[in-house]
Every structure is written in C-alpha cells, then in structure tokens.
Design an enzyme around this catalytic site. Structure first.
Site, PDB file in Angstrom:
ATOM      1  N   ALA A   8       0.838  -1.206   0.000  1.00 21.43           N
ATOM      2  CA  ALA A   8       0.000   0.000   0.000  1.00 21.43           C
ATOM      3  C   ALA A   8       0.872   1.255   0.000  1.00 21.43           C
ATOM      4  O   ALA A   8       1.265   1.765   1.047  1.00 21.43           O
ATOM      5  CB  ALA A   8      -0.939  -0.026   1.205  1.00 21.43           C
ATOM      6  N   PRO A  25      -4.552   8.722  -3.708  1.00 22.13           N
ATOM      7  CA  PRO A  25      -5.236   9.529  -4.722  1.00 22.13           C
ATOM      8  C   PRO A  25      -4.341  10.654  -5.270  1.00 22.13           C
ATOM      9  O   PRO A  25      -4.376  10.942  -6.461  1.00 22.13           O
ATOM     10  CB  PRO A  25      -6.445  10.089  -3.963  1.00 22.13           C
ATOM     11  CG  PRO A  25      -6.722   9.069  -2.899  1.00 22.13           C
ATOM     12  CD  PRO A  25      -5.383   8.499  -2.510  1.00 22.13           C
ATOM     13  N   GLY A  49       0.917   9.202  -6.966  1.00 24.78           N
ATOM     14  CA  GLY A  49       1.090   8.044  -7.837  1.00 24.78           C
ATOM     15  C   GLY A  49       2.567   7.936  -8.204  1.00 24.78           C
ATOM     16  O   GLY A  49       3.370   7.383  -7.456  1.00 24.78           O
ATOM     17  N   SER A  50       2.928   8.538  -9.356  1.00 25.27           N
ATOM     18  CA  SER A  50       4.346   8.549  -9.750  1.00 25.27           C
ATOM     19  C   SER A  50       5.198   9.256  -8.711  1.00 25.27           C
ATOM     20  O   SER A  50       6.325   8.850  -8.432  1.00 25.27           O
ATOM     21  CB  SER A  50       4.504   9.259 -11.101  1.00 25.27           C
ATOM     22  OG  SER A  50       3.954   8.466 -12.127  1.00 25.27           O
ATOM     23  N   THR A  72      -3.614  -3.603  -5.133  1.00 28.28           N
ATOM     24  CA  THR A  72      -3.823  -4.958  -5.657  1.00 28.28           C
ATOM     25  C   THR A  72      -3.904  -5.952  -4.506  1.00 28.28           C
ATOM     26  O   THR A  72      -3.080  -5.923  -3.594  1.00 28.28           O
ATOM     27  CB  THR A  72      -2.665  -5.344  -6.612  1.00 28.28           C
ATOM     28  OG1 THR A  72      -2.609  -4.378  -7.644  1.00 28.28           O
ATOM     29  CG2 THR A  72      -2.888  -6.730  -7.218  1.00 28.28           C
ATOM     30  N   ARG A 100      -4.552 -20.060 -40.863  1.00 28.57           N
ATOM     31  CA  ARG A 100      -5.469 -19.179 -41.606  1.00 28.57           C
ATOM     32  C   ARG A 100      -4.993 -19.025 -43.055  1.00 28.57           C
ATOM     33  O   ARG A 100      -3.853 -18.632 -43.292  1.00 28.57           O
ATOM     34  CB  ARG A 100      -5.488 -17.810 -40.905  1.00 28.57           C
ATOM     35  CG  ARG A 100      -6.196 -16.724 -41.643  1.00 28.57           C
ATOM     36  CD  ARG A 100      -7.686 -16.871 -41.564  1.00 28.57           C
ATOM     37  NE  ARG A 100      -8.353 -15.739 -42.174  1.00 28.57           N
ATOM     38  CZ  ARG A 100      -9.629 -15.732 -42.512  1.00 28.57           C
ATOM     39  NH1 ARG A 100     -10.389 -16.796 -42.265  1.00 28.57           N
ATOM     40  NH2 ARG A 100     -10.162 -14.676 -43.071  1.00 28.57           N
ATOM     41  N   GLN A 141      -3.296  -7.692 -34.966  1.00 30.69           N
ATOM     42  CA  GLN A 141      -3.232  -7.403 -36.407  1.00 30.69           C
ATOM     43  C   GLN A 141      -3.116  -8.690 -37.222  1.00 30.69           C
ATOM     44  O   GLN A 141      -3.777  -8.845 -38.242  1.00 30.69           O
ATOM     45  CB  GLN A 141      -2.023  -6.487 -36.670  1.00 30.69           C
ATOM     46  CG  GLN A 141      -2.075  -5.773 -38.003  1.00 30.69           C
ATOM     47  CD  GLN A 141      -3.198  -4.741 -38.067  1.00 30.69           C
ATOM     48  OE1 GLN A 141      -3.766  -4.343 -37.049  1.00 30.69           O
ATOM     49  NE2 GLN A 141      -3.549  -4.342 -39.278  1.00 30.69           N
ATOM     50  N   GLU A 177       3.685  -0.330 -11.073  1.00 30.59           N
ATOM     51  CA  GLU A 177       5.056  -0.414 -10.540  1.00 30.59           C
ATOM     52  C   GLU A 177       6.012   0.543 -11.252  1.00 30.59           C
ATOM     53  O   GLU A 177       7.181   0.258 -11.472  1.00 30.59           O
ATOM     54  CB  GLU A 177       5.553  -1.861 -10.538  1.00 30.59           C
ATOM     55  CG  GLU A 177       4.710  -2.696  -9.578  1.00 30.59           C
ATOM     56  CD  GLU A 177       5.278  -4.063  -9.252  1.00 30.59           C
ATOM     57  OE1 GLU A 177       6.495  -4.223  -9.248  1.00 30.59           O
ATOM     58  OE2 GLU A 177       4.463  -4.964  -8.970  1.00 30.59           O
ATOM     59  N   THR A 211       5.408   3.953 -14.218  1.00 27.06           N
ATOM     60  CA  THR A 211       5.094   4.099 -15.648  1.00 27.06           C
ATOM     61  C   THR A 211       6.381   4.051 -16.479  1.00 27.06           C
ATOM     62  O   THR A 211       7.490   4.223 -15.950  1.00 27.06           O
ATOM     63  CB  THR A 211       4.425   5.461 -15.911  1.00 27.06           C
ATOM     64  OG1 THR A 211       5.359   6.485 -15.511  1.00 27.06           O
ATOM     65  CG2 THR A 211       3.129   5.636 -15.135  1.00 27.06           C
TER      66      THR A 211
END
Ligand code: COS
Length: 382
Positions: free
Chosen positions: A121, A125, A128-129, A155, A267, A335, A362, A364
């Site tokens: 934890a 809010p 973050g980074s 998580t 295919r 694709q 974990e 960006t």
C-alpha cells in the site's frame, strides 16, 4: 536450486498452466474471480512461498529462478499470477529485505505457506508517480502510531491478511525522509475497503481503495524498527518488482507469439497460409526480436541482481523495455489475427487489454525513463 530441480519445477508449472489454468481463463474473465480450487492448488505447489527464504518455510528462489517460474505462470491469464504476485513480490519483500528477525519469524512462514496474503500500500489519490509526496500520516502517541489516510488501486487488498503500508511518520519532513513502512494486519480496527475497481482488463485481479481511519499500530510494527526508512524500503522492493514484472511480460509474450504463429499457419487467404506472406512474416519477426531482447536483458539483470550488484538503472530499463515490447507484441498479435483479433473468443483482444497495465503499474514507462536518465547523468557528473 540445481538445474534439474528447476527444470522439474518449470515443467510442473507448464503442465499446470496447460491443464488447469488456460482452460479456466474464460471463467475467470466472466466471473472476475479466480476459482478457490485453483488458489488451493497454487498453495500446494508452494507458489506463495517462491521468494521467501527456506529458513522461513519458503522455496527461496533467487531472481533467476523466480523469473523462470513466473514466466511459465504468465503464459496463462495474468489474473492467476496476480493471486500470488503481491505475496511473492512487493507485499512481502520489504519484510524479507529490511524486517527485524522477530518480524520475519512472525510473518514469513505464514506468507510462504499461503496462509497469509500480503499486499503493498503505497499509492494514494494524490501520490502516484510522485510516491514521496504521500499524505497518509502515522502520528506517534506513546508506544503506538495513529494512522489516517487513503491508499488507492491496491492490488489484492480484499484478499490481504497483511499490508506493507507506507505512511508519513514525520509530517513536518517533506519528501522521502519522513516516510516509514509498517506491517499492518488487515483485521486491524479502522481499516475499510472501497468497492472493487472496474478495470480495462486483468479481470480476476482485484484492486480497491484502502481507507485508514484512526488505525492504531504498535511502534514495533515499523519494518526494521527505525522510522524514516520506509521510502527506501519501497524503492528497493520496486526495483525487484520490476524485474519480476519483466518475467510476467515475457510469459505473456510467449503466449501471444504462440497464438500468432498458430493462427498465421492455419489461416488461409489468397490460396495460402497467411504465414507465407512477407508482411505477416515481418510482424512475426519483429515480435520475436522484442521477445528475445527482453529475455536476454532479463537474464542478465536477474544474474546481476542475484550476485548482489546495485541494478536500479537496469531494473528500470528492463521493466521499460519488457512492458513496451509486450505492448507491441500484443498489438501485432491482434493485427495478425485480423477481424478475429478483435473478437473475444480468440483471446488476443483480452491479452491486448491485459498487457496495457504493464506500462503503468510499478512505475510508468516515463518514470522508468526518468530513473534511467537520472542514474546516467549522476554517474557522468560524479
Ligand atoms: N533503492 C534504494 N534507495 C533509493 C532508490 C532505490 N531504487 N531510489 C531512491 N532511493 C533513495 C534515494 O537514494 C534517496 O535517498 P537519500 O535522500 O538518502 O539520498 C531517497 O530514496 C529519495 O529518492 P529520490 O530523491 O530519487 O526520490 P524522488 O521523490 O525524486 O523520486 C522516483 C523517486 C520517481 C524514482 C519514485 O518516486 C518512483 O519510483 N515513483 C514511481 C512509484 C511507483 O512505481 N509506483 C507504483 C505503484 S506501487 S505498485
């Protein structure tokens, strides 16, 4: 672990993935939940204890071994890895790295057995980074700390028995130095959880807010017993976590490339398998280059980590490369599958959504770039 034991463990995992996990993927996607009998089997296989030292009841894998096992596991839907992910990684490793002997004895055997689940934890809010700006406070009152704040996107919070919680023990100190890491049992009064987050992908992996209102913890719940060291503990845990995540990306890459090859060979268009067309071959070849470069870097960084080298830059570079690479592989897989790639029943669209998170959690990609460049400029100007 000797080579033979590791090979046996890997083939057990491969069978488990093929026979139990892949067939359960649709159920996990629909129910947003991993069946309890699968969690029980993961417990029996010892997976919760992968990273816990043998002295405390775990398997005691080093990072080369852990990444090999996690790669196998991650060929199946990422939700399965998520069940054990925080206990193997970011939830437990603060205690392993920096905990006191008493803390290790209290928690590690239960975590290793899968009787306790841990969760990490840090995020809030407004933090973050910029993790060092976290606002959750832990104010000392005699022999205890009173904790207040909100943690976000945590998580495994609903499954957790214990949190590794980062909180500010010295609110007057701005930034990293005022932060301590606590071992917070999940049944402590004053903890409540938000509603499960509704996510783009990764169904079956659970995240929620964790709300802390006048939570009281004894002073000896600080990891290592010394206040002000929690940010560094969190950063060390994240270095290791980034290496673990590269193995997740690699397992997902393996599966996506398998699916792409099978489809391209089966295919037929214009009278021949689409794998015979050079433009499809280019996509397959680029996917393989992305996989091989992740694999080579991961093996190198894991070996250096195990030898005790300081590899923060390399862990950031690996996480950055692996998560971007699997993003490209997933895009090419869609694709190659053409219209089928957009349809849920072929599963590639699910992987395409699931891999997107790897470039974010974990740290960006942009935070990894920042860490790499900081190390480079510091080394150059030292
Ligand atoms: N290992 C050990 N110590 C570390 C470290 C590491 N990998 N990274 C930083 N530290 C130490 C620094 O040495 C510094 O200590 P000193 O003041 O004693 O020198 C302290 O921690 C603060 O570091 P720094 O000044 O670099 O902190 P910043 O606030 O500038 O930024 C970043 C650090 C951006 C790298 C950090 O906030 C980060 O990783 N953010 C992303 C968080 C994240 O991944 N969140 C995901 C959610 S958790 S699943």
């Amino acid at each position: 672990m000797d080579r033979e034991t590791l090979d046996m463990f890997r083939s057990t995992m491969r069978r488990f993935v093929e026979e139990r996990l892949i067939p359960a993927e649709d159920l996990v996607e629909e129910s947003d939940c991993v069946p309890t009998e699968i969690v029980e089997r993961m417990r029996e296989l010892g997976l919760f204890g992968l990273s816990i030292p043998e002295a405390y009841g775990g398997i005691g894998c080093n990072m080369q071994e852990e990444t090999a096992i996690i790669r196998e596991l991650s060929r199946a839907s990422v939700a399965f890895r998520s069940v054990i992910g925080t206990t193997v990684g970011i939830g437990s490793q603060g205690i392993v790295m920096d905990g006191t002997e008493a803390q290790k004895r209290e928690w590690l055997p239960r975590l290793a057995a899968g009787d306790a689940i841990s969760s990490f934890a840090l995020t809030e809010p407004e933090a973050g980074s910029d993790a060092a700006s976290l606002r959750t406070t832990a104010i000392r009152e005699g022999d205890v700390y009173r904790i207040n704040g909100t943690k976000r996107f945590i998580t495994n919070a609903p499954r957790a028995t214990v949190f590794t919680l980062m909180a500010r023990t010295a609110p007057e100190v701005k930034g990293a130095a005022g932060i301590s890491a606590f071992i917070l049992p999940a049944d402590t009064p004053g903890i409540s959880l938000g509603k499960p987050d509704r996510k783009m992908g990764q169904k079956g992996s659970v995240t929620t807010d964790v709300i802390l209102e006048d939570v009281i913890l004894p002073a000896d719940a600080i990891i290592g017993g010394i206040p002000g060291k929690g940010f560094k503990t969190a950063m060390k845990v994240l270095d290791r976590g980034r290496l673990h995540l590269a193995a997740v990306a690699l397992g997902m890459s393996d599966r996506l490339i398998d699916m792409s090859l099978t489809y391209a060979l089966g295919r037929r268009q214009f009278g021949q398998p689409i794998a015979d067309f050079q433009l499809v071959q280019a996509m397959l070849a680029d996917a393989e280059v992305d996989r091989l470069t992740t694999e080579a870097l991961m093996e190198k960084v894991a070996a250096r980590f195990d030898s005790g080298d300081k590899v923060s830059l390399e862990c950031a570079a690996l996480k950055y490369h692996a998560s971007e690479a699997v993003g490209r592989i997933a895009d090419r897989a869609v694709q190659i599958h053409g219209g089928a790639g957009y349809m849920a029943e072929y599963k590639v669209e699910r992987f395409y959504r699931d891999v997107r998170l790897l470039r974010i959690y974990e740290g960006t990609s942009q935070i990894q770039q920042l860490i790499i460049a900081r190390h480079m400029t510091r080394q150059a100007s030292a």
